[in-house]
Design an enzyme around this catalytic site. Structure first.
Site, PDB file in Angstrom:
ATOM      1  N   ASN A 210       0.848  -1.197   0.000  1.00 34.81           N
ATOM      2  CA  ASN A 210       0.000   0.000   0.000  1.00 34.81           C
ATOM      3  C   ASN A 210       0.883   1.246   0.000  1.00 34.81           C
ATOM      4  O   ASN A 210       2.106   1.158   0.049  1.00 34.81           O
ATOM      5  CB  ASN A 210      -0.955  -0.014   1.201  1.00 34.81           C
ATOM      6  CG  ASN A 210      -0.203  -0.083   2.513  1.00 34.81           C
ATOM      7  OD1 ASN A 210       0.539   0.830   2.859  1.00 34.81           O
ATOM      8  ND2 ASN A 210      -0.354  -1.182   3.233  1.00 34.81           N
ATOM      9  N   ASP A 279      -3.810  -6.098   4.743  1.00 33.65           N
ATOM     10  CA  ASP A 279      -4.891  -6.867   5.377  1.00 33.65           C
ATOM     11  C   ASP A 279      -4.908  -8.317   4.910  1.00 33.65           C
ATOM     12  O   ASP A 279      -5.376  -9.184   5.617  1.00 33.65           O
ATOM     13  CB  ASP A 279      -6.240  -6.208   5.071  1.00 33.65           C
ATOM     14  CG  ASP A 279      -6.349  -4.873   5.784  1.00 33.65           C
ATOM     15  OD1 ASP A 279      -6.008  -4.837   6.976  1.00 33.65           O
ATOM     16  OD2 ASP A 279      -6.740  -3.882   5.147  1.00 33.65           O
TER      17      ASP A 279
HETATM   18  O1  C5P Z   1      -8.430  -2.623  10.544  1.00 36.05           O
HETATM   19  P1  C5P Z   1      -7.558  -1.494  10.173  1.00 36.05           P
HETATM   20  O2  C5P Z   1      -6.439  -1.881   9.240  1.00 36.05           O
HETATM   21  O3  C5P Z   1      -8.238  -0.257   9.704  1.00 36.05           O
HETATM   22  O4  C5P Z   1      -6.921  -1.087  11.581  1.00 36.05           O
HETATM   23  C1  C5P Z   1      -5.932  -0.161  11.698  1.00 36.05           C
HETATM   24  C2  C5P Z   1      -5.111  -0.399  12.940  1.00 36.05           C
HETATM   25  O5  C5P Z   1      -4.874  -1.784  13.135  1.00 36.05           O
HETATM   26  C3  C5P Z   1      -3.761   0.230  12.814  1.00 36.05           C
HETATM   27  O6  C5P Z   1      -3.328   0.612  14.110  1.00 36.05           O
HETATM   28  C4  C5P Z   1      -2.913  -0.884  12.239  1.00 36.05           C
HETATM   29  O7  C5P Z   1      -1.535  -0.714  12.541  1.00 36.05           O
HETATM   30  C5  C5P Z   1      -3.505  -2.096  12.937  1.00 36.05           C
HETATM   31  N1  C5P Z   1      -3.466  -3.337  12.154  1.00 36.05           N
HETATM   32  C6  C5P Z   1      -2.654  -4.377  12.572  1.00 36.05           C
HETATM   33  N2  C5P Z   1      -2.641  -5.555  11.887  1.00 36.05           N
HETATM   34  C7  C5P Z   1      -3.425  -5.722  10.796  1.00 36.05           C
HETATM   35  C8  C5P Z   1      -4.256  -4.678  10.354  1.00 36.05           C
HETATM   36  C9  C5P Z   1      -4.243  -3.497  11.051  1.00 36.05           C
HETATM   37  O8  C5P Z   1      -1.929  -4.217  13.551  1.00 36.05           O
HETATM   38  N3  C5P Z   1      -3.387  -6.875  10.147  1.00 36.05           N
END
Ligand code: C5P
Length: 400
Positions: A210, A279
């Site tokens: 990303n 993700d």
């Molecule tokens: O679910 P989302 O990606 O929007 O969440 C963002 C938060 O979760 C951020 O703090 C990101 O660093 C963390 N995150 C994580 N591991 C993932 C996805 C997001 O630690 N696989």
């Protein structure tokens, strides 16, 4: 070790013979890793040519409040918001008096009023002017407003008199301002920070990732280091220089980031997840380079581990702060994530805006915790990082 890495300094130069020392000061600030923009008052231009300062700083010098060309580049309010520190050196008796009265009739006066940055002055004037009760009262007023006053030195003055009023040397100014950025409030606290993107391999030469630049996470790491914390920065691939004074771990994939995080967080007090973790990862990574003969290519993606959720669950002692990048329903989605991932606080930013967030040097965010929510209006990521660290500190101590 650089003392001012990535700090953005607006150097205001006012009228006085000491203005010649500001030319040297620009260089000394840059030597320590600072980014410098110079603003000169009309009085300063009588002593040093803007061209000198432009050549040294490598950027156009800002002079007039109503300069259309300068405003078209970086307007004065934007410049005021850009800085982490407004350093006025030399600061003449007249300019100090103007600051006290909040006069915005010069560009520098307007920037002083508009900036959320730290402000510091290095006075330079004749010793009688310095000792005059009007100047003493003015300097006291500035100190009361949290303006840091550096010097002045005593010695032989340009006019031949001897006494206090000489601007202190550039090295001393650099040493003193680098101290301002160190708050010491996180002494003895171990902070683990993730930053940047992760990359998920498709085959030996391709990956899914990303646009995260890592700037926010790196700025938070620098702010935590300045606050005296023991910092571990775990970073995905970015084009940034690792901050001095922290333990730095470089990772590529989400799996690698998770292992590093779980390993170092046992002894940590605060975890800040600023990384944009991919993700999804590719379910089966091809050992050979995937051929590009077919018109379509189907890849199966599998959810990556949620790093922040895992660390929050495993180490209950941790104060965990996450980030949420959303394009709509900012607060609603951020609150959902706070609950779902078991976080203590979440910092939400609106990625539908092109002027902030991903790859930008500025950001505007909302802070949401279990009891409150507040907005940090648009400011430089360095300044925002310092404000976020202060907010974490408040909440962290409140929760203990
Ligand atoms: O679910 P989302 O990606 O929007 O969440 C963002 C938060 O979760 C951020 O703090 C990101 O660093 C963390 N995150 C994580 N591991 C993932 C996805 C997001 O630690 N696989």
């Amino acid at each position: 070790m650089f003392k001012l890495t990535n700090k953005r300094i607006i150097l205001g130069v006012t009228g006085g013979i000491a203005a010649y020392k500001s030319a040297e000061l620009v260089r000394r600030l840059q030597d320590q890793g600072a980014q410098v923009r110079v603003v000169m008052t009309p009085g300063a231009e009588e002593f040093v040519r803007p061209l000198t300062m432009q050549a040294l700083s490598g950027h156009p010098v800002f002079t007039g409040l109503l300069d259309e060309k300068a405003e078209a580049g970086m307007g004065h309010i934007e410049l005021a918001k850009w800085g982490d520190l407004l350093l006025i050196a030399p600061a003449s008796a007249d300019f100090i008096a103007n600051m006290v009265h909040g006069r915005a009739d010069s560009l520098l006066g307007a920037i002083y009023l508009a900036t959320p940055a730290l402000v510091s002055v290095a006075p330079a004037m004749n010793h009688e002017m310095w000792k005059h009760p009007a100047t003493s009262d003015n300097v006291d007023t500035l100190r009361d407003r949290q303006v840091h006053v550096i010097g002045p030195d005593s010695g032989i003055q340009a006019c031949g008199d001897i006494g206090p009023g000489r601007m202190v040397g550039p090295e001393i100014i650099v040493d003193q301002i680098s101290e301002f950025f160190k708050t010491g409030e996180l002494q003895g606290i171990h902070v683990v920070i993730t930053a940047g993107p992760t990359r998920e391999a498709l085959d030996p030469v391709r990956y899914v990732s990303n646009y995260s630049s890592g700037k926010m996470g790196y700025a938070i790491a620098s702010a935590a280091i300045d606050a005296g914390a023991l910092v571990t920065l775990i970073s995905g691939p970015v084009n940034l220089i690792e901050p001095e004074g922290c333990k730095f771990l470089s990772v590529v994939s989400a799996e690698e980031m998770l292992s590093a995080v779980l390993e170092v967080s046992e002894s940590a007090h605060i975890f800040i997840g600023a990384a944009a973790v991919s993700d999804y990862k590719i379910e089966s990574v091809s050992e050979e380079k995937i051929k590009s003969n077919d018109e379509t290519l189907t890849l199966t993606l599998r959810k990556s581990p949620d790093i922040i959720q895992s660390v929050a669950k495993k180490y209950e002692q941790l104060f965990v702060v996450g980030f949420a990048a959303e394009s709509n329903n900012l607060e609603g989605y951020a609150k959902e994530k706070l609950e779902k991932k078991g976080l203590d606080a979440i910092i939400a930013n609106d990625i539908s805006r092109s002027d902030i967030g991903f790859n930008s040097d500025s950001n505007e965010v909302s802070w949401i915790d279990k009891n409150s929510s507040l907005i940090f209006s648009k400011r430089s990521k360095t300044q925002l990082a310092r404000d976020i660290i202060q907010q974490i500190l408040k909440s962290f101590h409140h929760n203990r």
